[in-house]
Design a protein around this motif. Sequence first.
Motif, PDB file in Angstrom:
ATOM      1  N   PHE A   1     -15.712  26.325  -1.865  1.00 25.98           N
ATOM      2  CA  PHE A   1     -14.628  26.394  -2.848  1.00 25.98           C
ATOM      3  C   PHE A   1     -13.685  27.524  -2.441  1.00 25.98           C
ATOM      4  O   PHE A   1     -14.139  28.619  -2.102  1.00 25.98           O
ATOM      5  N   HIS A   2     -12.381  27.255  -2.453  1.00 22.68           N
ATOM      6  CA  HIS A   2     -11.416  28.268  -2.025  1.00 22.68           C
ATOM      7  C   HIS A   2     -10.168  28.228  -2.896  1.00 22.68           C
ATOM      8  O   HIS A   2      -9.755  27.166  -3.373  1.00 22.68           O
ATOM      9  N   LYS A   3      -9.535  29.403  -3.081  1.00 23.57           N
ATOM     10  CA  LYS A   3      -8.113  29.428  -3.364  1.00 23.57           C
ATOM     11  C   LYS A   3      -7.443  29.205  -2.027  1.00 23.57           C
ATOM     12  O   LYS A   3      -7.864  29.768  -1.000  1.00 23.57           O
ATOM     13  N   SER A   4      -6.382  28.400  -1.994  1.00 22.54           N
ATOM     14  CA  SER A   4      -5.871  27.990  -0.700  1.00 22.54           C
ATOM     15  C   SER A   4      -4.355  27.849  -0.685  1.00 22.54           C
ATOM     16  O   SER A   4      -3.694  27.862  -1.735  1.00 22.54           O
ATOM     17  N   LEU A   5      -3.826  27.730   0.521  1.00 24.25           N
ATOM     18  CA  LEU A   5      -2.414  27.459   0.763  1.00 24.25           C
ATOM     19  C   LEU A   5      -2.328  26.205   1.615  1.00 24.25           C
ATOM     20  O   LEU A   5      -2.947  26.136   2.682  1.00 24.25           O
ATOM     21  N   ILE A   6      -1.616  25.181   1.140  1.00 20.68           N
ATOM     22  CA  ILE A   6      -1.520  23.925   1.879  1.00 20.68           C
ATOM     23  C   ILE A   6      -0.060  23.560   2.132  1.00 20.68           C
ATOM     24  O   ILE A   6       0.853  24.123   1.526  1.00 20.68           O
ATOM     25  N   LYS A   7       0.117  22.599   3.024  1.00 17.33           N
ATOM     26  CA  LYS A   7       1.432  21.993   3.259  1.00 17.33           C
ATOM     27  C   LYS A   7       1.204  20.508   3.490  1.00 17.33           C
ATOM     28  O   LYS A   7       0.811  20.082   4.583  1.00 17.33           O
ATOM     29  N   SER A   8       1.414  19.718   2.448  1.00 15.29           N
ATOM     30  CA  SER A   8       1.148  18.285   2.516  1.00 15.29           C
ATOM     31  C   SER A   8       2.021  17.625   3.576  1.00 15.29           C
ATOM     32  O   SER A   8       3.219  17.914   3.678  1.00 15.29           O
ATOM     33  N   VAL A   9       1.414  16.721   4.345  1.00 22.68           N
ATOM     34  CA  VAL A   9       2.172  16.029   5.397  1.00 22.68           C
ATOM     35  C   VAL A   9       2.799  14.740   4.887  1.00 22.68           C
ATOM     36  O   VAL A   9       3.682  14.176   5.540  1.00 22.68           O
TER      37      VAL A   9
ATOM     38  N   LEU B   1      -4.728  26.635   4.778  1.00 23.59           N
ATOM     39  CA  LEU B   1      -5.105  25.273   5.193  1.00 23.59           C
ATOM     40  C   LEU B   1      -3.882  24.461   5.622  1.00 23.59           C
ATOM     41  O   LEU B   1      -3.920  23.234   5.656  1.00 23.59           O
ATOM     42  N   ARG B   2      -2.800  25.157   5.978  1.00 26.80           N
ATOM     43  CA  ARG B   2      -1.561  24.460   6.320  1.00 26.80           C
ATOM     44  C   ARG B   2      -1.681  23.631   7.594  1.00 26.80           C
ATOM     45  O   ARG B   2      -0.869  22.737   7.830  1.00 26.80           O
ATOM     46  N   HIS B   3      -2.704  23.909   8.404  1.00 30.80           N
ATOM     47  CA  HIS B   3      -2.883  23.159   9.653  1.00 30.80           C
ATOM     48  C   HIS B   3      -3.542  21.800   9.422  1.00 30.80           C
ATOM     49  O   HIS B   3      -3.555  20.957  10.336  1.00 30.80           O
ATOM     50  N   LEU B   4      -4.068  21.563   8.230  1.00 35.99           N
ATOM     51  CA  LEU B   4      -4.796  20.315   7.976  1.00 35.99           C
ATOM     52  C   LEU B   4      -3.847  19.176   7.603  1.00 35.99           C
ATOM     53  O   LEU B   4      -2.773  19.396   7.062  1.00 35.99           O
ATOM     54  N   ASN B   5      -4.306  17.964   7.874  1.00 35.77           N
ATOM     55  CA  ASN B   5      -3.527  16.756   7.596  1.00 35.77           C
ATOM     56  C   ASN B   5      -3.757  16.345   6.138  1.00 35.77           C
ATOM     57  O   ASN B   5      -4.422  15.352   5.858  1.00 35.77           O
ATOM     58  N   ILE B   6      -3.180  17.129   5.227  1.00 37.05           N
ATOM     59  CA  ILE B   6      -3.395  16.925   3.792  1.00 37.05           C
ATOM     60  C   ILE B   6      -2.302  16.014   3.245  1.00 37.05           C
ATOM     61  O   ILE B   6      -1.137  16.136   3.623  1.00 37.05           O
ATOM     62  N   MET B   7      -2.673  15.096   2.341  1.00 34.16           N
ATOM     63  CA  MET B   7      -1.713  14.097   1.835  1.00 34.16           C
ATOM     64  C   MET B   7      -2.010  13.784   0.372  1.00 34.16           C
ATOM     65  O   MET B   7      -3.106  14.044  -0.134  1.00 34.16           O
ATOM     66  N   SER B   8      -1.024  13.192  -0.307  1.00 35.37           N
ATOM     67  CA  SER B   8      -1.215  12.770  -1.693  1.00 35.37           C
ATOM     68  C   SER B   8      -0.934  11.280  -1.816  1.00 35.37           C
ATOM     69  O   SER B   8      -0.143  10.715  -1.072  1.00 35.37           O
TER      70      SER B   8
ATOM     71  N   LEU C   1       2.584  19.212  -5.611  1.00 32.43           N
ATOM     72  CA  LEU C   1       2.162  19.256  -4.205  1.00 32.43           C
ATOM     73  C   LEU C   1       2.958  18.249  -3.381  1.00 32.43           C
ATOM     74  O   LEU C   1       2.419  17.318  -2.778  1.00 32.43           O
ATOM     75  N   LYS C   2       4.261  18.486  -3.324  1.00 27.99           N
ATOM     76  CA  LYS C   2       5.173  17.578  -2.641  1.00 27.99           C
ATOM     77  C   LYS C   2       4.997  17.676  -1.119  1.00 27.99           C
ATOM     78  O   LYS C   2       4.524  18.692  -0.608  1.00 27.99           O
ATOM     79  N   GLY C   3       5.391  16.635  -0.435  1.00 22.08           N
ATOM     80  CA  GLY C   3       5.255  16.616   1.021  1.00 22.08           C
ATOM     81  C   GLY C   3       6.203  17.600   1.690  1.00 22.08           C
ATOM     82  O   GLY C   3       7.348  17.767   1.276  1.00 22.08           O
ATOM     83  N   GLY C   4       5.680  18.276   2.728  1.00 22.91           N
ATOM     84  CA  GLY C   4       6.535  19.113   3.559  1.00 22.91           C
ATOM     85  C   GLY C   4       6.830  20.495   3.034  1.00 22.91           C
ATOM     86  O   GLY C   4       7.633  21.226   3.619  1.00 22.91           O
ATOM     87  N   VAL C   5       6.200  20.892   1.914  1.00 19.61           N
ATOM     88  CA  VAL C   5       6.436  22.232   1.368  1.00 19.61           C
ATOM     89  C   VAL C   5       5.099  22.936   1.129  1.00 19.61           C
ATOM     90  O   VAL C   5       4.079  22.298   0.872  1.00 19.61           O
ATOM     91  N   GLU C   6       5.106  24.258   1.244  1.00 27.35           N
ATOM     92  CA  GLU C   6       3.890  25.039   1.045  1.00 27.35           C
ATOM     93  C   GLU C   6       3.606  25.196  -0.440  1.00 27.35           C
ATOM     94  O   GLU C   6       4.512  25.465  -1.226  1.00 27.35           O
ATOM     95  N   ARG C   7       2.341  25.030  -0.802  1.00 25.32           N
ATOM     96  CA  ARG C   7       1.951  25.133  -2.201  1.00 25.32           C
ATOM     97  C   ARG C   7       0.584  25.820  -2.331  1.00 25.32           C
ATOM     98  O   ARG C   7      -0.286  25.670  -1.473  1.00 25.32           O
ATOM     99  N   PHE C   8       0.412  26.544  -3.456  1.00 27.72           N
ATOM    100  CA  PHE C   8      -0.865  27.182  -3.765  1.00 27.72           C
ATOM    101  C   PHE C   8      -1.785  26.160  -4.428  1.00 27.72           C
ATOM    102  O   PHE C   8      -1.355  25.425  -5.322  1.00 27.72           O
ATOM    103  N   THR C   9      -3.051  26.163  -4.023  1.00 26.73           N
ATOM    104  CA  THR C   9      -4.019  25.191  -4.545  1.00 26.73           C
ATOM    105  C   THR C   9      -5.400  25.819  -4.716  1.00 26.73           C
ATOM    106  O   THR C   9      -5.678  26.900  -4.190  1.00 26.73           O
ATOM    107  N   PHE C  10      -6.248  25.109  -5.456  1.00 24.26           N
ATOM    108  CA  PHE C  10      -7.697  25.319  -5.430  1.00 24.26           C
ATOM    109  C   PHE C  10      -8.286  24.170  -4.615  1.00 24.26           C
ATOM    110  O   PHE C  10      -7.932  23.002  -4.834  1.00 24.26           O
TER     111      PHE C  10
END
Length: 310
Positions: A112-120, A5-12, A86-95
């Motif tokens: 529901f997924h196990k996922s890989l994200i990269k917060s923007v 899911l690294r292509h998504l605009n994910i944020m905290s 889940l810091k910005g700009g780094v890849e992290r494992f998530t549910f």
Amino acid sequence: GRKDLRHLNIMSVDPPGCTDIDDTLHLRELDDGTYEVGVHIADVSHFVREGTPLDEEAANRGTTVYLVDRRIDMLPVELSGDLCSLKGGVERFTFSVIWNMTKSGQVLSIDFHKSLIKSVAAMTYEQAQIKIDDTRQQDQIAQDLRKMNALAKILRAQRMENGALTLASPEVKFKLADGMERDPTDVEMYQLRETNAMVEEFMLLANVAVAEKIFKHYPSFALLRRHPQPLPHAFDSLIEIVRRKGFELDMTSSKTLSDSLDLAVDPKDPYFNKLLRIMATRCMAQAVYFSSGNFNSDQFQHYGLAASVY
């Protein structure tokens, strides 16, 4: 497998100074005009394997304890503050829990997924609020935040209509002196913004979705959280005090209690309603974790949230 899911605009969005960022959000509008909404939670289980000394020590500690000037971690800071954060700009494992829903808040499907994200972006509540309020900011993050905030307000209104309670427990924060001692120098009320409620709304939605999922697959031992109805006489003293002020508390259901709390407003005393909600909170039973095999499903309810399973 793990969904990329690294292509998504994910944020905290978190309190200032937060280093253990454990949840992130995203929203994007699909071609058919519906929303895809995601909550992504740090996958700590990838690093903490069952039965290891790390797992056993974390189980003994039970939780991270936050004090005024420090915290006592459940997990090593290398995990909680870095590898699992889940810091910005780094890849992290998530549910991840991902909904397809209408703009009016109707859920069409859940995945529901196990996922890989990269917060923007890793923002504070204040920073996110500024982005929402400042109409000059039209970048993708600001636009997504505005849509999330608008949707959260709709979801909250639906919860209130179903009988969820708006209670109050005042939070304070301490200012600390510089230097080694870090002694408290001042105390002030913690300011709540719309962005606080926005994040809360999506976390509640995720908790309900996950509760339904795990109970479906593990009906005898799903770990859930219940909030029993108040004991019959728990509110007697408060009802009597409020009656002297000319108001009535209707305890028939959480919805009637919520409505009567909304009506108990004293124009001469702006703090009366907040004080009443604080007192009502203290009359409630405690919410507790439980195993689903120990109770009948009609006892699963979370009274304060008006949720049948949580």
